[in-house]
Design a protein around this motif. Structure first.
Motif, mmCIF file in Angstrom:
data_model
loop_
_atom_site.group_PDB
_atom_site.id
_atom_site.type_symbol
_atom_site.label_atom_id
_atom_site.label_comp_id
_atom_site.label_asym_id
_atom_site.label_seq_id
_atom_site.Cartn_x
_atom_site.Cartn_y
_atom_site.Cartn_z
ATOM 1 N N SER A 18 -2.284 27.057 -10.367
ATOM 2 C CA SER A 18 -2.573 28.672 -10.192
ATOM 3 C C SER A 18 -2.277 29.218 -8.469
ATOM 4 O O SER A 18 -2.956 28.649 -7.226
ATOM 5 C CB SER A 18 -3.983 29.241 -10.512
ATOM 6 O OG SER A 18 -4.011 30.444 -10.669
ATOM 7 N N TYR A 159 -20.764 31.476 -2.391
ATOM 8 C CA TYR A 159 -19.339 32.089 -1.964
ATOM 9 C C TYR A 159 -19.384 31.233 -1.116
ATOM 10 O O TYR A 159 -19.349 30.387 -0.004
ATOM 11 C CB TYR A 159 -18.638 32.493 -2.750
ATOM 12 C CG TYR A 159 -17.306 32.699 -2.473
ATOM 13 C CD1 TYR A 159 -17.008 32.079 -2.807
ATOM 14 C CD2 TYR A 159 -16.547 33.274 -1.495
ATOM 15 C CE1 TYR A 159 -15.329 31.843 -2.518
ATOM 16 C CE2 TYR A 159 -15.200 33.668 -1.320
ATOM 17 C CZ TYR A 159 -14.418 32.318 -2.459
ATOM 18 O OH TYR A 159 -13.065 32.480 -1.993
ATOM 19 N N VAL A 192 -6.459 38.258 -1.953
ATOM 20 C CA VAL A 192 -5.527 38.066 -2.716
ATOM 21 C C VAL A 192 -5.336 38.175 -3.613
ATOM 22 O O VAL A 192 -6.928 37.943 -4.486
ATOM 23 C CB VAL A 192 -4.447 36.729 -2.492
ATOM 24 C CG1 VAL A 192 -3.239 36.302 -2.450
ATOM 25 C CG2 VAL A 192 -5.086 36.027 -0.602
ATOM 26 N N THR A 194 -5.036 37.095 -7.454
ATOM 27 C CA THR A 194 -5.321 35.563 -7.629
ATOM 28 C C THR A 194 -5.869 35.692 -8.788
ATOM 29 O O THR A 194 -7.193 37.259 -8.702
ATOM 30 C CB THR A 194 -5.340 34.839 -7.038
ATOM 31 O OG1 THR A 194 -6.985 34.258 -7.180
ATOM 32 C CG2 THR A 194 -4.191 34.032 -5.682
HETATM 33 P P1 NAD Z 1 -7.328 30.522 -8.739
HETATM 34 O O1 NAD Z 1 -8.563 31.100 -9.889
HETATM 35 O O2 NAD Z 1 -5.851 31.405 -8.968
HETATM 36 O O3 NAD Z 1 -7.026 28.817 -8.880
HETATM 37 C C1 NAD Z 1 -8.302 28.209 -8.432
HETATM 38 C C2 NAD Z 1 -7.681 27.010 -8.696
HETATM 39 O O4 NAD Z 1 -8.677 25.462 -8.425
HETATM 40 C C3 NAD Z 1 -6.707 26.616 -9.731
HETATM 41 O O5 NAD Z 1 -5.708 25.537 -9.814
HETATM 42 C C4 NAD Z 1 -8.034 25.892 -11.129
HETATM 43 O O6 NAD Z 1 -7.306 25.175 -11.907
HETATM 44 C C5 NAD Z 1 -8.348 24.966 -9.882
HETATM 45 N N1 NAD Z 1 -10.181 24.084 -10.259
HETATM 46 C C6 NAD Z 1 -10.596 25.038 -10.769
HETATM 47 N N2 NAD Z 1 -12.194 23.851 -10.530
HETATM 48 C C7 NAD Z 1 -11.456 23.287 -10.165
HETATM 49 C C8 NAD Z 1 -12.119 22.181 -10.455
HETATM 50 N N3 NAD Z 1 -13.370 21.470 -10.624
HETATM 51 N N4 NAD Z 1 -11.273 20.641 -9.922
HETATM 52 C C9 NAD Z 1 -10.253 20.562 -10.004
HETATM 53 N N5 NAD Z 1 -9.783 22.348 -9.513
HETATM 54 C C10 NAD Z 1 -9.879 23.087 -10.060
HETATM 55 O O7 NAD Z 1 -7.864 30.738 -7.309
HETATM 56 P P2 NAD Z 1 -7.399 31.142 -5.892
HETATM 57 O O8 NAD Z 1 -7.662 33.020 -5.495
HETATM 58 O O9 NAD Z 1 -5.727 30.881 -5.955
HETATM 59 O O10 NAD Z 1 -8.759 30.753 -5.031
HETATM 60 C C11 NAD Z 1 -8.056 29.119 -4.413
HETATM 61 C C12 NAD Z 1 -8.497 29.354 -2.761
HETATM 62 O O11 NAD Z 1 -8.436 30.610 -1.842
HETATM 63 C C13 NAD Z 1 -10.144 29.051 -2.963
HETATM 64 O O12 NAD Z 1 -10.555 28.002 -2.417
HETATM 65 C C14 NAD Z 1 -10.943 30.703 -3.108
HETATM 66 O O13 NAD Z 1 -11.818 30.697 -2.417
HETATM 67 C C15 NAD Z 1 -10.315 30.838 -1.387
HETATM 68 N N6 NAD Z 1 -10.115 32.197 -0.952
HETATM 69 C C16 NAD Z 1 -9.072 33.059 -2.141
HETATM 70 C C17 NAD Z 1 -9.465 35.098 -2.347
HETATM 71 C C18 NAD Z 1 -8.855 35.633 -2.933
HETATM 72 O O14 NAD Z 1 -8.572 36.991 -2.574
HETATM 73 N N7 NAD Z 1 -7.696 35.249 -4.757
HETATM 74 C C19 NAD Z 1 -9.203 34.908 -0.572
HETATM 75 C C20 NAD Z 1 -10.073 34.519 0.069
HETATM 76 C C21 NAD Z 1 -9.978 32.836 -0.313
#
Ligand code: NAD
Length: 264
Positions: A18, A159, A192, A194
């Protein structure tokens, strides 16, 4: 596996079913890496995704559904990835979860699960991968941190604490790998759009008593001076750059992709 397939570099991207992780996995497959996908989701959809990435790019793509909130599963994920492709060149620690709540109501079990996945899992995967990378004199470790690795927002205690910790881990590993051609860097995105962000909108609406539009414009993008969400492709392109020779001297850095959020 044929000789040509062992010659290919191999990447492992946690949480790549994802969002950002999937974007990074797509970029690495397109660049010719054999890729291990990880994360949760519908088994049929994930199998179709793995086939799509493999067929489009002529690489091998495998899936491992390890739950990385378990320490032993993190090591198992790395060992299986190395075993399947004979090598591990790029490790991207991306899997992450969020929970939004005032600290006095913050469920302790949510604290534990966020620290386990967002901070401890990168420790355990790096711990399992580092020896092989040092021996092979090559490794590129990329930790997906966050603007919340640099600054805080209310109601995100676990977080923000985890992401600040990821930067400390990144710097330490960068020093330990420096003379073994192992690099460790963090990418710190702003918002982002997502599923992770989409899912916290209702919680933030409840925590602050706001409408969806108010949360997007006045809470999420309030901090982002460009007033635009970061695109998944922007983060993926930077991750790919960190695997190229031009990035060989980037080590222990946190590279912000946040529209200027943390410049304030
Ligand atoms: P998302 O929810 O779209 O994807 C998260 C992914 O982690 C998924 O594939 C999910 O299945 C997997 N996951 C969840 N629990 C899990 C577990 N216990 N074991 C293995 N996999 C697991 O999230 P995203 O927005 O793409 O976030 C990805 C990374 O980017 C995260 O570390 C998040 O903190 C970071 N991030 C996101 C944003 C944002 O705005 N979206 C901003 C800064 C940082």
């Amino acid at each position: 596996m044929s000789h040509a397939e062992v010659e290919r570099k191999a990447a492992l991207v946690t949480g790549s079913t994802s969002g950002i992780g999937l974007g990074i996995a797509r970029a690495l497959a397109a660049a010719g890496y054999n890729v291990t996908l990880n994360g949760f989701g519908d088994a049929g959809a994930i199998a179709a995704l793995a086939r799509e990435l493999a067929d489009a790019n002529g690489v091998l793509v495998r899936y491992d559904g390890a739950d990385l909130s378990e320490a032993s599963a993190c090591a198992g994920l790395v060992e299986a990835a190395v075993g399947a492709f004979g090598r591990l060149d790029v490790l991207v620690n991306n899997a992450g979860i969020q929970h939004v709540s005032p600290i006095e109501d913050f469920p302790p079990e949510k604290w534990d699960s966020i620290i386990a996945l967002n901070l401890s899992a990168p420790f355990h995967t790096i711990r399992a991968a580092m020896g092989g990378m040092k021996t092979r004199r090559y490794g590129r470790i990329i930790n997906i941190a966050s603007a919340h690795a640099h600054v805080a927002s209310p109601f995100k205690s676990a977080y923000v604490a985890a992401k600040h910790g990821v930067l400390g881990l990144t710097k330490t590993v960068a020093l330990e790998g420096a003379q073994f051609n192992v690099r460790c860097n963090a990418i710190s995105p702003g918002y982002v759009l997502t599923p992770l962000v989409e899912n916290q909108i209702p919680d933030t609406m409840a925590a602050r008593g706001l409408t969806r539009e108010q949360v997007i414009n006045d809470v999420l993008l309030a901090a982002q001076p460009t007033k635009q969400f970061v695109r998944i492709e922007d983060v993926a392109a930077l991750a790919l750059f960190l695997t190229t020779p031009a990035a060989d001297q980037i080590n222990g850095a946190s590279l912000s992709v946040d529209g200027g959020w943390t410049a304030q």
